[in-house]
Structures are given as structure tokens and as C-alpha cells.
Design an enzyme around this catalytic site. Structure first.
Site, short mmCIF file in Angstrom:
data_model
loop_
_atom_site.label_atom_id
_atom_site.label_comp_id
_atom_site.label_asym_id
_atom_site.label_seq_id
_atom_site.Cartn_x
_atom_site.Cartn_y
_atom_site.Cartn_z
N LYS A 99 0.86 -1.19 0.00
CA LYS A 99 0.00 0.00 0.00
C LYS A 99 0.90 1.23 0.00
O LYS A 99 1.93 1.26 0.68
CB LYS A 99 -0.90 -0.02 1.23
CG LYS A 99 -1.98 1.06 1.24
CD LYS A 99 -2.90 0.89 2.45
CE LYS A 99 -4.04 1.91 2.46
NZ LYS A 99 -4.95 1.72 3.60
N SER A 122 -9.85 1.43 2.38
CA SER A 122 -9.01 2.27 1.56
C SER A 122 -7.88 1.51 0.87
O SER A 122 -7.26 2.04 -0.05
CB SER A 122 -8.39 3.37 2.42
OG SER A 122 -7.55 2.81 3.41
N SER A 125 -10.06 -0.95 6.58
CA SER A 125 -9.44 -0.80 5.26
C SER A 125 -8.65 -1.99 4.74
O SER A 125 -8.23 -1.96 3.58
CB SER A 125 -8.53 0.42 5.25
OG SER A 125 -9.30 1.58 5.12
N1 GLN Z 1 -13.30 3.55 5.58
C1 GLN Z 1 -12.84 4.00 6.85
C2 GLN Z 1 -12.51 5.47 6.79
O1 GLN Z 1 -12.74 6.04 5.79
C3 GLN Z 1 -11.67 3.18 7.29
C4 GLN Z 1 -10.43 3.62 6.67
C5 GLN Z 1 -9.23 2.81 7.08
O2 GLN Z 1 -9.35 1.78 7.72
N2 GLN Z 1 -8.07 3.32 6.75
O3 GLN Z 1 -12.03 6.05 7.72
#
Ligand code: GLN
Length: 472
Positions: free
Chosen positions: A74, A149, A173
Site C-alpha cells: 500500500k 481504503s 481498510s
Molecule cells: N473507511 C474508513 C474510513 O474512511 C476506514 C479507513 C481505514 O481503515 N483506513 O475512515
């Protein structure tokens, strides 16, 4: 071939690391124009590293437990001398002077980095549509999102661009994109994997974990990347016994709770049907299943969307046009800061910074941030009493299968609802993983979430292995 199989073949000299890498590079070449899993493919470095591994094997040196395994990272994991963008314009041109601990550990274990993957900007989002470089598409259906994400990492593994990938999980995410792309995704216990070199989003919630196609591969990666690190002050001091050692121990006699608050309202019927099938499989393998209740879990999303933005507003203050990447010219420093942040951050990041700054401001701190922290404690306490009765909990990972590109971008609340099943364990620090468990009515993957208490990875992986085997 799974990662474990590639490593075995490379170590025994049956297959070269170079051929494993070339195979992935050609699949990327063929497929990534459509999927857009990668921000950057590091083909030249990957080839050089593969040749080093092959030379080690030829010399009789041990190339490591993940020898020759292609890995995608990532793009919020720092890689020395290789751009690390967080899919944001604000880091344009920045090359970290060091490797993240996990990158170092994978490298030492013989894994080969093939590229950096696309993500929602600064890991804020659930669809990878908040990337400054355009969205990633779901390899199972290019009109759908891969989740987020860490959507690029999930898509890379699902498309065969890399055998394994790393992502970060602050509110889901890793698990949510794993579910939407039909791969295994693990959020380790907070503190089990070093966060050194992970660009911070919400430091009390962030954890790094693997994406793989098999449960055994995730166990192998976790065993490599976990362990104490003095460079992360929240790193747990003790090492866990290898998860790989107990993978086949089964679930006979284990007490499994179906988490009522995350398995009823708002879950699509076809997703619920797959959860029921998973429960049946655990029961046939000897688990004792009952309903479990964590009443405060229903407040998880509300608490998360105050705590995470609050921490983000503080962490992202460092992008000021002075220290990293982008700088917009202006006649004085404050105007330069403002111009840089206005041009460098996307809408969702700005929204989070504003919410978080508001929640932390004098006069509102107690009402928002303070209250959210109290709710966090309630959730921790509720889970603690449930762990007196259960060894594991299960729920869906995501309320729905992969949604269409553009479907939720205009409605932040609809997007945030994607995380309803995943955020509670980030607030508590517990471990959880998503295991692919068949498909929904639309033919797209469904993931089942298995949760365990802090440092309960071994038991969690035993259940995941049972679920995986039940589909064979
Ligand atoms: N979708 C969640 C957010 O937007 C989790 C994001 C993540 O785990 N980095 O914060």
C-alpha cells in the site's frame, strides 16, 4: 501457486525467484491498465532482488521463509528512495529516506516488492475512489469498486498481480476490500505489527496487515511481519507463538458467538445467507455457536468518525509545504501553508481535517472528542464481558457486496456505512480477519469476519482455516 508454494519451490531450487517475478510483471502488464491497482510498478528493483535471491539459493544460503514471493505494498508504507504518495498530491515528489519495519522484515524474509498500490487518499475512504490518481476497479467486475481504503492491495492480490500485499486498517481498510475482492485480509491486534514507517492516519487505530489468496499465506506473512519494534512505542513487547504452527488445530469445542448488533439490521439478505452458511460450517466442525451481544457496538461508527478525524487533523498538520512534497508559492509563510494544503489535499481529507479540528477545539472537546472516547471505553468493556463467554465472534465483513463506481461518492454517510461491521474492533484493539465465503446474488464475493480477543490470532486463524476448507 500460493505464496507458501512459491517460497517452497524457490527455496528448493525448483523455481527461480526471477521467474516468479516475471510471471507477476507480465500479469500486471496485461491487466493493470484496466484495474489500476498500482501507483508505481518497481519492475527493475524487483528483477534485481529476484536475481539476488536466486544467487543465494545457488550458494546454499537460506533465502528466507517468503523467498521469491512477489509482494505489493500500500502506498502509505515508506520505501527508501521509492515515492510514497498516500495517493495524495501533497506528497508529490517525496521519497522516504527509510523503509517501514514491515518492508524491512518482508525483504529480509526474501519477499520481493513489485510495486506500490493505489488507495483512498491518506487511507480515508471505503472505495479507493478518493485517490488523487483515479480509482481502482474491482477485478471481479470492473464496474464495481474494490472497497477501500487499501483497494489497490486487495485488487492486486485478487487479479494475480502479486501473491501477497500489505494494507493498513484503521476502520476496516484491510478487511472490507478483502471481502469485496474475494481474498483473505487480516487486521492484527493493535501493537502486534510495528507501525514504524506507516504514514499515520489515526495512530490509536492504525494497524498493518496482509492480503492473500489463502489463509495459510496470511499466517505466513503475519508470522514474518509481527513482533516487537523499539521504533514504535505502541509495539507489544512479547512475540506471539507462530500462527502457522496451530493452523490445522480446528475449532472442536470452541465457543463461537454470532455478533447480533453487526449481523441483523442493514445487512443485505444475500450476505446474511453466506454468514449462516459459515456458521453451519463451524458448527459441523465442532464449534458451539450461540448469539452474542455487544450492545455498545452500535455506537462504533459514531465514535470512530469523531476519534479518527480528530487524530487525523493532528497527524496531517505536518503537511505544511515545508517538510514534504508539494509547495505552492505565496508571498508569506501562512499563505504558502494555506495554498499548499488547499491544492494538495482532496475533498474527503479536507472534510476529515475540518471535522477533527472542530471536535478537538476548546468548548467542543468534551462534547465530541471526550464523549467519543467514553463511548470507546463502553465498547471495550462490552467486548470484555463477551470474551468471558466466547472464544471467537463472527459477523459479515461488509453489509453488501461490492457497490458500483460512483454509487456512494456523493453521500459521505452512505460511504461511512460500509464500515459499520469493521470499526468496532479498531476501537478495542482486538484482531479480526475477513475470510472469503462464496458469492452473493450478483455473483460477487462475500466475506465473513472472524474476531478474536487481543492476541487471539492463533484461534482466529484456526477458524479461518476451517471456513476455507469447508468450501473445498
Ligand atoms: N473507511 C474508513 C474510513 O474512511 C476506514 C479507513 C481505514 O481503515 N483506513 O475512515
Amino acid at each position: 501457486m500460493s505464496a507458501v508454494e512459491i517460497a517452497a519451490a524457490v527455496r528448493s531450487g525448483q523455481q527461480s525467484a526471477r521467474s516468479a517475478v516475471e510471471e507477476c510483471l507480465s500479469v500486471i502488464e496485461e491487466g493493470d491498465a484496466e484495474v489500476h491497482a498500482f501507483n508505481l510498478v518497481t519492475a527493475a528493483q524487483a528483477r534485481t532482488r529476484a536475481d539476488e535471491i536466486d544467487a543465494a539459493v545457488a550458494d546454499g544460503r537460506d533465502p528466507g521463509p517468503l523467498a521469491g514471493v512477489p509482494v505489493a505494498l500500500k502506498d502509505n508504507l515508506c520505501t527508501r528512495g521509492v515515492p510514497t504518495t498516500c495517493s495524495s498530491r501533497i506528497l508529490e515528489g517525496w521519497e522516504p529516506p527509510y523503509d517501514a519495519t514491515v518492508v524491512e522484515k518482508l525483504h529480509n524474509a526474501g519477499a520481493i516488492v513489485v510495486g506500490k498500490t493505489n488507495m483512498d487518499e491518506f487511507a480515508m475512504g471505503s472505495s479507493t475512489e478518493n485517490s488523487a490518481f483515479g480509482p481502482t476497479r474491482n477485478p471481479c467486475d470492473p464496474n464495481r469498486v474494490p472497497g477501500g481504503s487499501s483497494g489497490g492491495s486487495a485488487a492486486a492480490v485478487a487479479a494475480g498481480f502479486a501473491s501477497i500485499a500489505l494494507g493498513s486498517d484503521t476502520g476496516g481498510s484491510i478487511r472490507q476490500p478483502a471481502a469485496l475482492c474475494g481474498v483473505v485480509g487480516v487486521k492484527p491486534t493493535y501493537g502486534l505489527v510495528s507501525r514504524f514507517g506507516l504514514v499515520a492516519f489515526a495512530s490509536s487505530l492504525d494497524q498493518i496487515g496482509p492480503f492473500t489468496t489463502t489463509v495459510a499465506d496470511s499466517a505466513a506473512v503475519l508470522d514474518v511481519i509481527s513482533g516487537p519494534d523499539h521504533r514504535d512505542s505502541t509495539s507489544i513487547r512479547d512475540s506471539l507463538p507462530p500462527v502457522t504452527d496451530t493452523l490445522d488445530d480446528g475449532v472442536d469445542g470452541l465457543r463461537v458467538g454470532v455478533l447480533a448488533e453487526l449481523s441483523g439490521d442493514g445487512i443485505a439478505p444475500d450476505v446474511s445467507a453466506r454468514l449462516r452458511a459459515a456458521i453451519d460450517a463451524l458448527e459441523s466442525a465442532g464449534a458451539r455457536v450461540a448469539e452474542a451481544s455487544v450492545p455498545a457496538a452500535v455506537f462504533g461508527l459514531s465514535a470512530y468518525y469523531l476519534i479518527a478525524p480528530a487524530e487525523a487533523s493532528s497527524n496531517l498538520a505536518r503537511y505544511d509545504g515545508v517538510r514534504y512534497g508539494l509547495r505552492m508559492d505565496a508571498s508569506n509563510t501562512p499563505d504558502m501553508n494555506t495554498a499548499t494544503r488547499s491544492a494538495g489535499f482532496g475533498d474527503e481529507v479536507k472534510r476529515r481535517i475540518m471535522i477533527g479540528t472542530y471536535a478537538l477545539s476548546a468548548g467542543y472537546y468534551d462534547a465530541y472528542y471526550g464523549k467519543a472516547q467514553k463511548v470507546r471505553t463502553l465498547i471495550i468493556n462490552d467486548f470484555a464481558s463477551v470474551w468471558e463467554q466466547f472464544d471467537l465472534l463472527v459477523s459479515p465483513t461488509s453489509p453488501t457486496t461490492a457497490f458500483s463506481l460512483g454509487e456512494r461518492t456523493a453521500d459521505p454517510m452512505a460511504m461511512y456505512m460500509s464500515d459499520v461491521c469493521t470499526v468496532p474492533v479498531n476501537l478495542t484493539g482486538q484482531t479480526a480477519m475477513s475470510v472469503p465465503y462464496g458469492v452473493g446474488d450478483d455473483g460477487l464475493p462475500v466475506g465473513v469476519q472472524v474476531m478474536a480477543p487481543a492476541l487471539g490470532e492463533s484461534v482466529m486463524f484456526r477458524a479461518a482455516a476451517v471456513l476455507e476448507a469447508s468450501l473445498r
